[in-house]
Structures are given as structure tokens and as C-alpha cells.
Design a protein around this motif. Structure first.
Motif, PDB file in Angstrom:
ATOM      1  N   GLU A 359      50.206  40.477  46.129  1.00 47.57           N
ATOM      2  CA  GLU A 359      50.507  40.661  47.548  1.00 47.57           C
ATOM      3  C   GLU A 359      51.440  41.847  47.793  1.00 47.57           C
ATOM      4  O   GLU A 359      51.344  42.513  48.827  1.00 47.57           O
ATOM      5  CB  GLU A 359      51.130  39.387  48.115  1.00 47.57           C
ATOM      6  CG  GLU A 359      50.183  38.206  48.207  1.00 47.57           C
ATOM      7  CD  GLU A 359      49.130  38.372  49.279  1.00 47.57           C
ATOM      8  OE1 GLU A 359      49.327  39.218  50.169  1.00 47.57           O
ATOM      9  OE2 GLU A 359      48.122  37.646  49.239  1.00 47.57           O
ATOM     10  N   SER A 360      52.343  42.124  46.872  1.00 51.12           N
ATOM     11  CA  SER A 360      53.298  43.216  47.072  1.00 51.12           C
ATOM     12  C   SER A 360      52.660  44.579  46.881  1.00 51.12           C
ATOM     13  O   SER A 360      53.093  45.568  47.480  1.00 51.12           O
ATOM     14  CB  SER A 360      54.481  43.060  46.110  1.00 51.12           C
ATOM     15  OG  SER A 360      54.066  43.192  44.756  1.00 51.12           O
ATOM     16  N   GLN A 361      51.630  44.656  46.051  1.00 51.96           N
ATOM     17  CA  GLN A 361      51.037  45.944  45.716  1.00 51.96           C
ATOM     18  C   GLN A 361      49.743  46.244  46.469  1.00 51.96           C
ATOM     19  O   GLN A 361      49.368  47.409  46.613  1.00 51.96           O
ATOM     20  CB  GLN A 361      50.743  46.003  44.213  1.00 51.96           C
ATOM     21  CG  GLN A 361      51.972  45.887  43.334  1.00 51.96           C
ATOM     22  CD  GLN A 361      51.619  45.866  41.861  1.00 51.96           C
ATOM     23  OE1 GLN A 361      50.805  46.653  41.383  1.00 51.96           O
ATOM     24  NE2 GLN A 361      52.219  44.952  41.119  1.00 51.96           N
ATOM     25  N   LYS A 362      49.051  45.231  46.932  1.00 53.85           N
ATOM     26  CA  LYS A 362      47.720  45.434  47.507  1.00 53.85           C
ATOM     27  C   LYS A 362      47.767  46.367  48.717  1.00 53.85           C
ATOM     28  O   LYS A 362      48.778  46.454  49.427  1.00 53.85           O
ATOM     29  CB  LYS A 362      47.117  44.098  47.914  1.00 53.85           C
ATOM     30  CG  LYS A 362      47.754  43.481  49.155  1.00 53.85           C
ATOM     31  CD  LYS A 362      47.036  42.200  49.574  1.00 53.85           C
ATOM     32  CE  LYS A 362      47.577  41.645  50.880  1.00 53.85           C
ATOM     33  NZ  LYS A 362      46.878  40.408  51.289  1.00 53.85           N
ATOM     34  N   PRO A 363      46.692  47.088  48.963  1.00 53.85           N
ATOM     35  CA  PRO A 363      46.617  47.909  50.180  1.00 53.85           C
ATOM     36  C   PRO A 363      46.801  47.024  51.417  1.00 53.85           C
ATOM     37  O   PRO A 363      46.228  45.937  51.514  1.00 53.85           O
ATOM     38  CB  PRO A 363      45.187  48.482  50.120  1.00 53.85           C
ATOM     39  CG  PRO A 363      44.849  48.480  48.654  1.00 53.85           C
ATOM     40  CD  PRO A 363      45.505  47.255  48.100  1.00 53.85           C
ATOM     41  N   GLY A 364      47.629  47.480  52.344  1.00 55.95           N
ATOM     42  CA  GLY A 364      47.883  46.697  53.546  1.00 55.95           C
ATOM     43  C   GLY A 364      48.834  45.537  53.324  1.00 55.95           C
ATOM     44  O   GLY A 364      48.834  44.572  54.106  1.00 55.95           O
ATOM     45  N   SER A 365      49.671  45.612  52.290  1.00 59.19           N
ATOM     46  CA  SER A 365      50.610  44.532  51.993  1.00 59.19           C
ATOM     47  C   SER A 365      51.495  44.217  53.204  1.00 59.19           C
ATOM     48  O   SER A 365      51.943  45.113  53.915  1.00 59.19           O
ATOM     49  CB  SER A 365      51.496  44.937  50.803  1.00 59.19           C
ATOM     50  OG  SER A 365      52.533  43.985  50.616  1.00 59.19           O
ATOM     51  N   LYS A 366      51.779  42.921  53.403  1.00 57.69           N
ATOM     52  CA  LYS A 366      52.633  42.472  54.497  1.00 57.69           C
ATOM     53  C   LYS A 366      53.994  42.001  53.996  1.00 57.69           C
ATOM     54  O   LYS A 366      54.729  41.349  54.740  1.00 57.69           O
ATOM     55  CB  LYS A 366      51.938  41.350  55.271  1.00 57.69           C
ATOM     56  CG  LYS A 366      50.645  41.780  55.948  1.00 57.69           C
ATOM     57  CD  LYS A 366      50.026  40.612  56.696  1.00 57.69           C
ATOM     58  CE  LYS A 366      48.726  41.024  57.392  1.00 57.69           C
ATOM     59  NZ  LYS A 366      48.112  39.871  58.106  1.00 57.69           N
ATOM     60  N   LEU A 367      54.334  42.313  52.752  1.00 54.53           N
ATOM     61  CA  LEU A 367      55.576  41.819  52.172  1.00 54.53           C
ATOM     62  C   LEU A 367      56.794  42.447  52.822  1.00 54.53           C
ATOM     63  O   LEU A 367      57.776  41.764  53.135  1.00 54.53           O
ATOM     64  CB  LEU A 367      55.599  42.079  50.662  1.00 54.53           C
ATOM     65  CG  LEU A 367      56.896  41.692  49.948  1.00 54.53           C
ATOM     66  CD1 LEU A 367      57.099  40.186  49.964  1.00 54.53           C
ATOM     67  CD2 LEU A 367      56.901  42.223  48.511  1.00 54.53           C
ATOM     68  N   LEU A 368      56.762  43.778  53.019  1.00 52.05           N
ATOM     69  CA  LEU A 368      57.937  44.503  53.487  1.00 52.05           C
ATOM     70  C   LEU A 368      57.797  44.928  54.950  1.00 52.05           C
ATOM     71  O   LEU A 368      56.715  45.328  55.377  1.00 52.05           O
ATOM     72  CB  LEU A 368      58.186  45.737  52.630  1.00 52.05           C
ATOM     73  CG  LEU A 368      58.364  45.515  51.128  1.00 52.05           C
ATOM     74  CD1 LEU A 368      58.675  46.830  50.431  1.00 52.05           C
ATOM     75  CD2 LEU A 368      59.455  44.487  50.853  1.00 52.05           C
TER      76      LEU A 368
END
Length: 372
Positions: A359-368
Motif C-alpha cells: 500500500e505504501s509503494q503502489k501507484p496512487g498510494s493513499k498512505l501519506l
């Protein structure tokens, strides 16, 4: 005299109380800019339920969230602090002020199901020099054996191991063999030229011989073509771990040697069909006698084999191939396409780590979320 003494005592107390905020303020002095970056692991963010300690969080900067003209060349003055103002280890993988793009890894504890945790990004200090250090983001004390970003432009410079153990060497790679990655640049391999990355010395290194009975192996893959059987994304020959295609179909599998056979746990029913020109994140966890395989943050299969594990071998670790002898390409299982973030740890990571890693690396991540 007593009155004077009491006055001095009160003054000292006041000064002592002011000392801590004064030092904290001085610690921020020199940095003209700062911003909070919220880490969101709730359902509206990365959707990770449990805490993950010492995690390398990728921070991407671009023209929408950062003014590159305010920072020193190469991002030398960039820093990160936790909520208490404590400096966090970081590593700059990519800094391109002209293109207004940067990729930075920051090591921090991440709280599960939380939307209030934040780190502070600071920049704009003409006196600062770079403190970027991959060995502090991927420390050996946490079990990191290798961490290759695969962002280097061509084989001449080699492929640096951020954990500081084994740098990679390009085999049959010429020119700029990079492409757009999930974080920063990625390794762009041409199967027709039998290109891949070899970790010299891995065939005999004590890091892998014997292969730990507990460990985590991960890589991002984006294949252009898949013209042959058992093409490998990440492996240690046939006598160690493997993440590769299952035959010539659209299924992938993880493998490790057990007794006198290959143990490649596969789901008994439906499986993830891997398509060309699409990014997939693979995590293979071994925790003897158990093995777990995650694809895009979800558990693909978990199985147990109580037989003796065959963990010795002299074949090398390769990224984008499966080799018996370093440089031979004898098995002809070289990959065709993009590979990114090939990593090995000597500790088994749990489902929360696997989910957060994706989740942190995927394109379009919503983590940050950047707060301006």
C-alpha cells in the motif's frame, strides 16, 4: 539575604523550565520550511490494521507538493522528524530538481488503523549537508540482508545494496537500463539480450548459505512479455528461494527446497492471474515449517511442510533470472520487463508488513497526506 536567595532559586527554576523549548527551537533553526506529512492507515488510507515497527516509508515529492527551488541541490538539506522532534533516518533514492521529482525512504514506526500520526519534513537550510544513509533505513539490526532499489542508470555503476551487504552487478546490461518504477526508477530488462542483475559472492556468502529458515523476500514486477516457462523475478538458483512464473502460464509461485524436492506452495483453488504491462508486488515469507505468499498485499496461500528443509546451496542470488553458475544464463529464465525494490530479510514479516509494503509503494498510494 534569604529574600535574595529565594529570588535566585525561582529564577533558576524558570530558566530550567525554558531550557527545553529553547533547545527544541534551536534544533529547528536554520530550516526555513517545514510541513507535516500525515500517515493514514485507516480504511480511507492504506487500510492496515496492526502496528509495523521500523518501516521504510516511501515519500514522493513532485511539483504538486514541493518547491524544489527552495532546497539545496540533491536535497542535501532535507530532513525528517517524528512527532517528538526526533530526527528520523532517511535515504534519498532519487532527486531530480529539473523534472521536479524525488523519492525518499524514511524509517519510522507506523501505527495501525490510525490517521493522526505524522512526520515533519524540513528543508531550506543553506548550512546543511546530506545525511542520507540507506544502512540506517534498512539496518542489519532489523534483519535486513539486502535492499536494492534498482534505480541506477546502467551496469557501469553497479546496483547498490542500501543494506550495505552485497551490491549487484549487471550481466549483459548496456546503456541506461532504467524505466519508471513504483518508487523512483526501476530496472528495465531485455530478455532478448539475457539481461539480469547478479549479486557477486552470494553463491557462497554466509548470508545465504545456509539459507535462513526464517526470512522475507519481496520484489515488484511488471513483465513486457512472458515467452518461456519458469521465468524468474527473484531467486537463488534451484537451491534456495524463488519467486517466478509457474510454468509458462499466468500464475506465479514461491519456492524453497525441502528435503529432496522443491516446495512451491500454491493455492488449491483460484489464483491471481498475472498480466503483462501491469505492476505486481510479491512477498514470500518463510517461517519454518510455514510459508506464506502475498500478492499485492493479500495472502495468496499459506501452507506447512514439516519435513527437513534443504537450505544449503552454492547457486547465486539473481534479480531477473535463475542461474546455476554466475554469468552462465544456462537455465534461460531471464526476465523481460521492469523490476523494482528487490529485498531480503532474515526475519519473517507478518500480514501487516506485507499489506503496508504494498500500500505504501503502489501507484496512487493513499498512505501519506501532505499538509500545506
Amino acid at each position: 539575604m534569604q529574600k535574595t536567595g529565594r529570588t535566585l532559586t525561582i529564577t533558576a527554576t524558570v530558566l530550567a523550565g525554558l531550557l527545553v523549548p529553547t533547545l527544541a527551537s534551536e534544533a529547528q533553526a536554520g530550516w526555513a520550511h517545514q510541513r507535516k506529512i500525515t500517515i493514514d492507515t485507516t480504511a480511507s488510507g492504506a487500510n492496515v490494521a496492526g502496528d509495523v515497527k521500523g518501516f521504510p516509508v516511501p515519500v514522493r515529492l513532485d511539483a504538486t507538493n514541493f518547491d524544489f527551488s527552495q532546497a539545496k541541490p540533491g536535497g542535501a538539506d532535507v530532513r525528517f522528524d517524528d512527532a517528538a522532534g526526533k530526527p528520523l533516518p532517511y535515504e534519498i533514492e532519487k532527486w531530480d530538481a529539473t523534472a521536479k521529482q524525488a523519492a525518499i525512504w524514511v524509517r519510522t514506526d507506523v501505527k495501525g488503523n490510525n490517521a493522526t500520526q505524522a512526520v515533519t519534513l524540513k528543508w531550506g537550510n543553506p548550512e546543511a549537508s546530506s545525511e542520507s544513509d540507506g544502512t540506517k533505513v534498512f539496518p542489519k539490526a532489523d534483519g535486513w540482508l539486502t535492499a536494492h532499489h534498482l534505480a541506477e542508470k546502467g551496469a557501469a555503476a553497479g546496483y547498490r545494496d542500501s543494506a550495505g551487504n552485497l551490491n549487484g552487478k549487471g550481466v549483459n546490461i548496456t546503456g541506461d537500463a532504467t524505466g519508471p518504477g513504483v518508487v523512483g526508477n526501476a530496472l528495465n530488462l531485455n530478455r532478448a539480450k539475457s539481461e539480469y542483475v547478479l549479486l557477486p559472492g552470494s553463491e557462497s556468502s554466509s548470508l545465504f548459505n545456509p539459507l535462513p529458515s526464517k526470512g522475507t523476500f519481496s520484489v515488484w514486477s511488471n513483465a513486457k512479455t512472458h515467452p518461456a516457462a519458469y521465468i524468474a523475478m527473484f531467486s537463488k538458483g534451484e537451491t534456495g528461494f524463488r519467486i517466478h512464473y509457474f510454468g509458462s502460464g499466468d500464475q506465479t509461485e514461491p519456492c524453497i527446497d525441502v528435503a529432496n524436492y522443491d516446495w512451491c506452495p500454491l493455492p488449491s483453488g483460484a489464483y491471481t492471474k498475472v498480466k503483462n504491462n501491469t505492476w505486481y508486488h510479491f512477498v514470500f515469507v518463510i517461517d519454518k515449517p510455514n510459508a506464506y505468499y502475498y500478492i499485492n498485499g493479500k495472502l495468496e496461500v499459506g501452507k506447512t511442510d514439516t519435513n527437513a528443509w534443504k537450505t544449503t546451496g552454492t547457486e547465486p542470488v539473481t534479480i531477473g533470472n535463475n542461474e546455476k553458475t554466475p554469468g552462465s544464463n544456462s537455465r534461460k529464465r531471464s526476465f523481460d520487463g521492469l523490476l523494482d525494490e528487490a529485498r531480503i530479510l532474515s526475519v519473517p514479516k507478518d500480514k501487516n508488513w506485507a499489506k503496508l509494503d504494498f500500500e505504501s509503494q503502489k501507484p496512487g498510494s493513499k498512505l501519506l497526506k501532505h499538509k500545506k
